[in-house]
Design a protein around this motif. Sequence first.
Motif, PDB file in Angstrom:
ATOM      1  N   SER A  13       0.815  -1.209   0.000  1.00  9.00           N
ATOM      2  CA  SER A  13       0.000   0.000   0.000  1.00  9.00           C
ATOM      3  C   SER A  13       0.851   1.262   0.000  1.00  9.00           C
ATOM      4  O   SER A  13       1.879   1.350   0.686  1.00  9.00           O
ATOM      5  CB  SER A  13      -0.923   0.027   1.229  1.00  9.00           C
ATOM      6  OG  SER A  13      -1.743  -1.115   1.259  1.00  9.00           O
ATOM      7  N   ASP A  49      -0.403   1.005  -5.316  1.00 10.11           N
ATOM      8  CA  ASP A  49      -1.051   0.055  -4.418  1.00 10.11           C
ATOM      9  C   ASP A  49      -1.254  -1.251  -5.185  1.00 10.11           C
ATOM     10  O   ASP A  49      -1.768  -1.241  -6.314  1.00 10.11           O
ATOM     11  CB  ASP A  49      -2.405   0.574  -3.933  1.00 10.11           C
ATOM     12  CG  ASP A  49      -2.270   1.854  -3.131  1.00 10.11           C
ATOM     13  OD1 ASP A  49      -1.967   1.770  -1.940  1.00 10.11           O
ATOM     14  OD2 ASP A  49      -2.464   2.936  -3.720  1.00 10.11           O
ATOM     15  N   ASP A  68      -3.736  -6.942  -8.929  1.00 10.64           N
ATOM     16  CA  ASP A  68      -4.573  -5.740  -9.071  1.00 10.64           C
ATOM     17  C   ASP A  68      -3.781  -4.532  -8.601  1.00 10.64           C
ATOM     18  O   ASP A  68      -3.397  -4.444  -7.425  1.00 10.64           O
ATOM     19  CB  ASP A  68      -5.858  -5.880  -8.251  1.00 10.64           C
ATOM     20  CG  ASP A  68      -6.691  -7.082  -8.682  1.00 10.64           C
ATOM     21  OD1 ASP A  68      -6.563  -7.474  -9.859  1.00 10.64           O
ATOM     22  OD2 ASP A  68      -7.457  -7.610  -7.855  1.00 10.64           O
ATOM     23  N   ARG A  69      -3.557  -3.579  -9.510  1.00 13.61           N
ATOM     24  CA  ARG A  69      -2.700  -2.433  -9.214  1.00 13.61           C
ATOM     25  C   ARG A  69      -3.430  -1.114  -9.436  1.00 13.61           C
ATOM     26  O   ARG A  69      -4.235  -0.988 -10.361  1.00 13.61           O
ATOM     27  CB  ARG A  69      -1.431  -2.461 -10.078  1.00 13.61           C
ATOM     28  CG  ARG A  69      -0.641  -3.733  -9.914  1.00 13.61           C
ATOM     29  CD  ARG A  69       0.709  -3.674 -10.570  1.00 13.61           C
ATOM     30  NE  ARG A  69       1.449  -4.910 -10.294  1.00 13.61           N
ATOM     31  CZ  ARG A  69       2.768  -4.998 -10.218  1.00 13.61           C
ATOM     32  NH1 ARG A  69       3.504  -3.919 -10.409  1.00 13.61           N
ATOM     33  NH2 ARG A  69       3.345  -6.152  -9.943  1.00 13.61           N
ATOM     34  N   THR A  70      -3.097  -0.148  -8.569  1.00 12.37           N
ATOM     35  CA  THR A  70      -3.633   1.210  -8.695  1.00 12.37           C
ATOM     36  C   THR A  70      -2.462   2.184  -8.732  1.00 12.37           C
ATOM     37  O   THR A  70      -1.657   2.234  -7.799  1.00 12.37           O
ATOM     38  CB  THR A  70      -4.557   1.560  -7.514  1.00 12.37           C
ATOM     39  OG1 THR A  70      -5.618   0.603  -7.441  1.00 12.37           O
ATOM     40  CG2 THR A  70      -5.139   2.946  -7.684  1.00 12.37           C
ATOM     41  N   TYR A  71      -2.370   2.961  -9.827  1.00 13.33           N
ATOM     42  CA  TYR A  71      -1.324   3.970  -9.983  1.00 13.33           C
ATOM     43  C   TYR A  71      -1.974   5.349  -9.841  1.00 13.33           C
ATOM     44  O   TYR A  71      -2.953   5.649 -10.532  1.00 13.33           O
ATOM     45  CB  TYR A  71      -0.653   3.878 -11.355  1.00 13.33           C
ATOM     46  CG  TYR A  71       0.003   2.559 -11.653  1.00 13.33           C
ATOM     47  CD1 TYR A  71       1.351   2.357 -11.393  1.00 13.33           C
ATOM     48  CD2 TYR A  71      -0.718   1.499 -12.206  1.00 13.33           C
ATOM     49  CE1 TYR A  71       1.972   1.138 -11.673  1.00 13.33           C
ATOM     50  CE2 TYR A  71      -0.111   0.278 -12.486  1.00 13.33           C
ATOM     51  CZ  TYR A  71       1.230   0.109 -12.214  1.00 13.33           C
ATOM     52  OH  TYR A  71       1.835  -1.082 -12.505  1.00 13.33           O
ATOM     53  N   THR A  72      -1.438   6.168  -8.940  1.00 12.81           N
ATOM     54  CA  THR A  72      -1.978   7.509  -8.727  1.00 12.81           C
ATOM     55  C   THR A  72      -0.902   8.539  -9.013  1.00 12.81           C
ATOM     56  O   THR A  72       0.157   8.558  -8.355  1.00 12.81           O
ATOM     57  CB  THR A  72      -2.474   7.679  -7.283  1.00 12.81           C
ATOM     58  OG1 THR A  72      -3.414   6.644  -6.972  1.00 12.81           O
ATOM     59  CG2 THR A  72      -3.130   9.040  -7.098  1.00 12.81           C
ATOM     60  N   VAL A  89      -5.930   8.512 -11.676  1.00 18.36           N
ATOM     61  CA  VAL A  89      -5.828   7.160 -11.142  1.00 18.36           C
ATOM     62  C   VAL A  89      -5.959   6.161 -12.289  1.00 18.36           C
ATOM     63  O   VAL A  89      -6.915   6.223 -13.075  1.00 18.36           O
ATOM     64  CB  VAL A  89      -6.920   6.888 -10.093  1.00 18.36           C
ATOM     65  CG1 VAL A  89      -6.833   5.437  -9.598  1.00 18.36           C
ATOM     66  CG2 VAL A  89      -6.806   7.858  -8.928  1.00 18.36           C
ATOM     67  N   THR A  90      -5.001   5.245 -12.373  1.00 15.67           N
ATOM     68  CA  THR A  90      -5.034   4.186 -13.386  1.00 15.67           C
ATOM     69  C   THR A  90      -5.181   2.843 -12.681  1.00 15.67           C
ATOM     70  O   THR A  90      -4.422   2.516 -11.780  1.00 15.67           O
ATOM     71  CB  THR A  90      -3.754   4.181 -14.235  1.00 15.67           C
ATOM     72  OG1 THR A  90      -3.593   5.461 -14.861  1.00 15.67           O
ATOM     73  CG2 THR A  90      -3.820   3.104 -15.309  1.00 15.67           C
ATOM     74  N   LEU A  91      -6.177   2.062 -13.110  1.00 15.68           N
ATOM     75  CA  LEU A  91      -6.420   0.737 -12.552  1.00 15.68           C
ATOM     76  C   LEU A  91      -5.967  -0.314 -13.558  1.00 15.68           C
ATOM     77  O   LEU A  91      -6.308  -0.232 -14.752  1.00 15.68           O
ATOM     78  CB  LEU A  91      -7.902   0.539 -12.252  1.00 15.68           C
ATOM     79  CG  LEU A  91      -8.565   1.530 -11.282  1.00 15.68           C
ATOM     80  CD1 LEU A  91     -10.054   1.216 -11.165  1.00 15.68           C
ATOM     81  CD2 LEU A  91      -7.911   1.445  -9.915  1.00 15.68           C
ATOM     82  N   ASP A 149      -5.983  -4.481 -13.622  1.00 16.82           N
ATOM     83  CA  ASP A 149      -6.293  -5.772 -13.017  1.00 16.82           C
ATOM     84  C   ASP A 149      -5.864  -6.859 -13.992  1.00 16.82           C
ATOM     85  O   ASP A 149      -6.349  -6.917 -15.125  1.00 16.82           O
ATOM     86  CB  ASP A 149      -7.784  -5.904 -12.717  1.00 16.82           C
ATOM     87  CG  ASP A 149      -8.245  -4.879 -11.694  1.00 16.82           C
ATOM     88  OD1 ASP A 149      -7.384  -4.332 -10.971  1.00 16.82           O
ATOM     89  OD2 ASP A 149      -9.456  -4.604 -11.626  1.00 16.82           O
ATOM     90  N   SER A 181     -13.952   9.261 -16.584  1.00 19.44           N
ATOM     91  CA  SER A 181     -13.255   7.981 -16.591  1.00 19.44           C
ATOM     92  C   SER A 181     -13.467   7.272 -17.924  1.00 19.44           C
ATOM     93  O   SER A 181     -14.441   7.542 -18.642  1.00 19.44           O
ATOM     94  CB  SER A 181     -13.746   7.086 -15.454  1.00 19.44           C
ATOM     95  OG  SER A 181     -15.124   6.817 -15.601  1.00 19.44           O
TER      96      SER A 181
END
Length: 412
Positions: free
Chosen positions: A133, A150, A188-192, A197-199, A201, A251
């Motif tokens: 995280s 994350d 599963d990744r979250t880029y900020t 924010v980019t998701l 999976d 989005s």
Amino acid sequence: MKKNSSFLVLVFLAFFISNAQSISTSPYSLYGLGSLYESNFGLIPAIGNSGIGLPSGSFINNKNAASLVNIPMNNFFFEFGGTAIQTSFQNNSKTENRNNFQFSHLAFAFPITTKSAFSLALMPYSSSSFIISDVKISIIDGSNEYYNLDVIGSGGLNNLDLSYAYKVTNKLSFGMSASVLFGSTKDDRTYTINNTVTLLDKKTSYNGIRPILSSQFKIDPDFTFGLNVKTPTKINAAKVQYVAIANSTGSSVLESDKKTAADDFYLPLEIGVGINKVFKNKLSVTFDYEKRFWDATNQSDLYGDFTNQQKFALGFSYQKAKESRNYFDRIRFATGLNYDSGYLQINNRKIDDKSFSIGLSLPFDRNSSALFVSYSYGEKGKITNSLIKEDYHKLTLSLNLDGIWFVKRKID
């Protein structure tokens, strides 16, 4: 009674398959196929996971298929086990504890003839289970611009192992195994970055078959030498991923369950040798050395490199008298040490693993039915600016049930 027993086995099998992929939790399972899990049977976890040279006739020795020829004729071994793990993760700033319990293996083995035997086993091969995280990563080295990452990982691979052993002479036996590896991992990744924010999976599926050759040679009745050769193998990979982006203006979905190319994973050549020496028919000493040639696979991970791995295992077990009428004389006590240099190198540091184990086998009858109990304490990794140290306590329980088949009744 036979129908009830068959149903019970199927229930264990179904429950095992549905849970086998989450056997352990570790931040180091981020790499490759996840943390490679060593599932060993019977007394082997108590003797430091050694056993390549152990000619076991009282439990299934999955360290060396050639040892299957030692199972007495007309005997059928059915074994299943579970592992409880308590792990403490430490870095420079905090400590976190996690607990986990899981079935670790399900197996059976039996002689086919006086010179051959067969076994089938299902066990976890790797586990990818981690949560990372709010990690800040520089966009360009040395710059003040960075993004937050994350990551949540889950899944892993299972190993369906089919083994056959043949006794060439009273001293020499050979074993052949096919490890059918299958399973999937989720990432599963979250880029900020600023307000964007980019998701991402991703689910990656793997499958492959790995041949294994093994042998045992009895130098004398109390001294046995063992050899294992696991061939280099390509594990085929395919992935499906979902990508979406969101910011203050709205989005959009860039990819929706799109099948894309995935890098295949390569398992290296592995060579292991082991010896077993018995003193006065009471004390047994085992020693194993294994080397895995990861450098030859020419592969690396985004966050680290795969490097050659060495493993050392030393074990001792003691049983006062196997045929004694005194129950306590038939209990086998065991202890062992294990050192694994590791195959991951992160920031020029290898993630090694060292452990100590103790255990015993509690017999149920005059045959080989027994409950095997072992406890191990180990340390993995080191505390540095970028690495995490794991301290773990592991309790393993294995139940081996020995049935006698195809024996005519002496009294009707």
